[in-house]
Each structure stands twice: as structure tokens, then as C-alpha cells.
Design a protein around this motif. Structure first.
Motif, mmCIF file in Angstrom:
data_model
loop_
_atom_site.group_PDB
_atom_site.id
_atom_site.type_symbol
_atom_site.label_atom_id
_atom_site.label_comp_id
_atom_site.label_asym_id
_atom_site.label_seq_id
_atom_site.Cartn_x
_atom_site.Cartn_y
_atom_site.Cartn_z
ATOM 1 N N ILE A 14 0.871 -1.169 0.000
ATOM 2 C CA ILE A 14 0.000 0.000 0.000
ATOM 3 C C ILE A 14 0.908 1.218 0.000
ATOM 4 C CG2 ILE A 14 -1.657 1.328 1.358
ATOM 5 C CD1 ILE A 14 -2.698 -1.377 2.428
ATOM 6 N N GLU A 15 0.601 2.204 -0.828
ATOM 7 C CA GLU A 15 1.411 3.418 -0.890
ATOM 8 C C GLU A 15 0.853 4.465 0.067
ATOM 9 O OE1 GLU A 15 3.226 6.558 -4.142
ATOM 10 O OE2 GLU A 15 1.672 5.163 -4.754
ATOM 11 N N ALA A 16 1.719 4.988 0.913
ATOM 12 C CA ALA A 16 1.339 6.079 1.818
ATOM 13 C C ALA A 16 1.406 7.370 1.007
ATOM 14 C CB ALA A 16 2.268 6.124 3.017
ATOM 15 N N ARG A 17 0.263 7.821 0.508
ATOM 16 C CA ARG A 17 0.214 8.987 -0.375
ATOM 17 C C ARG A 17 -0.098 10.286 0.359
ATOM 18 N NH1 ARG A 17 -3.501 6.565 -5.220
ATOM 19 N NH2 ARG A 17 -2.064 4.958 -5.891
ATOM 20 N N SER A 18 -1.113 10.249 1.190
ATOM 21 C CA SER A 18 -1.564 11.482 1.831
ATOM 22 C C SER A 18 -0.656 11.855 3.005
ATOM 23 C CB SER A 18 -3.000 11.321 2.335
ATOM 24 O OG SER A 18 -3.037 10.450 3.447
ATOM 25 N N PHE A 19 -0.771 13.101 3.430
ATOM 26 C CA PHE A 19 -0.012 13.560 4.587
ATOM 27 C C PHE A 19 -0.345 12.701 5.812
ATOM 28 C CE2 PHE A 19 0.290 16.087 8.460
ATOM 29 C CZ PHE A 19 1.635 16.416 8.430
ATOM 30 N N PHE A 110 1.348 -1.905 -6.384
ATOM 31 C CA PHE A 110 0.491 -1.226 -5.418
ATOM 32 C C PHE A 110 -0.886 -1.863 -5.357
ATOM 33 C CE2 PHE A 110 3.670 1.934 -6.652
ATOM 34 C CZ PHE A 110 4.241 2.100 -5.409
ATOM 35 N N THR A 111 -1.354 -2.082 -4.126
ATOM 36 C CA THR A 111 -2.643 -2.740 -3.915
ATOM 37 C C THR A 111 -3.761 -1.755 -3.667
ATOM 38 O OG1 THR A 111 -2.175 -3.023 -1.563
ATOM 39 C CG2 THR A 111 -1.605 -4.845 -3.022
ATOM 40 N N ASN A 112 -3.447 -0.464 -3.360
ATOM 41 C CA ASN A 112 -4.525 0.489 -3.118
ATOM 42 C C ASN A 112 -5.084 0.967 -4.456
ATOM 43 O OD1 ASN A 112 -1.930 1.557 -3.174
ATOM 44 N ND2 ASN A 112 -2.494 3.413 -2.103
ATOM 45 N N CYS A 113 -6.378 1.143 -4.485
ATOM 46 C CA CYS A 113 -7.069 1.450 -5.745
ATOM 47 C C CYS A 113 -7.395 2.916 -5.901
ATOM 48 C CB CYS A 113 -8.362 0.641 -5.828
ATOM 49 S SG CYS A 113 -8.067 -1.121 -5.743
ATOM 50 N N ASP A 114 -7.211 3.745 -4.879
ATOM 51 C CA ASP A 114 -7.636 5.146 -4.990
ATOM 52 C C ASP A 114 -6.652 6.014 -5.707
ATOM 53 O OD1 ASP A 114 -6.790 6.207 -1.628
ATOM 54 O OD2 ASP A 114 -6.081 4.501 -2.752
#
Length: 114
Positions: A14-19, A110-114
Motif C-alpha cells: 500500500i502506498e502512503a500517499r496522503s499527509f 500497489f494494492t490500493n485502488c484510490d
């Protein structure tokens, strides 16, 4: 330095994208499942403040090459590699399970879809 691997090791994360995702990371969790992994782009240092369990941390350069591995990194510690541009956090022991070596390559799916 260990001899580089010929093929990259593929790891789902999972990618940590947001702050908020980047700030919290794994804080508040009691453990990680064996299949869990969290990826931090644009990162060369991590902290284990308020963590409850150890992890393996792979520090990766912009080419996907592993430049440093912290195995079994305990809570309340810091880890850094100035030559890294991203970090992959895994459950403790998973780096050895995957056969990751310094100088080898990692491909992250990456497994997150957003």
C-alpha cells in the motif's frame, strides 16, 4: 556490498500517499500480517516512535535498488539512508523470507485502488 540479484523481487504494498498516511504509517496498529507492506515515496528516513512491534525496513533508491536494510527494527528507533529515495516497511522477518539483499532490486506492485 552483496552481489546484486538478477531479477527484481516483486512485493505488493500500500502506498502512503496522503499527509495523514505518511505521518501515521503503522502507528496505532498492534501488528502487521505477513502479506502487509507499506511504501513511502520521497523518503530517506523513518522513525519507530509509538510503534508496538518491530519491522523490516528496505531503503530503496530511485532505480529500485535496495541500498540499506534494517531488519527487526524495534520500536522507538530511527533509521536513515541518505542515498534512498523511498522506503518499504515489512513485517519483521519478511526481508529474509523474500531473499532481499543490499544491491538487489525490488519492484513494488500497489494494492490500493484510490
Amino acid at each position: 556490498m552483496d552481489r546484486p540479484m538478477k531479477k527484481p523481487i516483486i512485493i505488493e504494498a500500500i502506498e502512503a500517499r496522503s499527509f495523514k498516511q505518511r505521518a501515521l504509517g503503522l502507528i496505532g496498529r498492534h501488528s502487521m500480517d505477513d502479506a502487509d507492506a507499506i511504501f513511502f515515496p520521497r523518503c530517506s528516513a523513518i522513525h519507530m516512535m509509538f510503534m508496538r512491534f518491530p519491522i523490516d525496513a528496505l531503503f530503496i533508491d530511485s532505480q529500485g535498488r535496495v541500498v540499506k536494510i534494517y531488519k527487526d527494527l524495534k520500536p522507538w528507533r530511527f533509521a536513515v539512508s541518505w542515498s534512498a529515495s523511498q522506503v518499504l516497511e515489512l513485517p519483521a522477518g519478511r526481508a529474509s523470507h523474500y531473499g532481499v539483499k543490499r544491491g538487489g532490486y525490488v519492484q513494488i506492485n500497489f494494492t490500493n485502488c484510490d
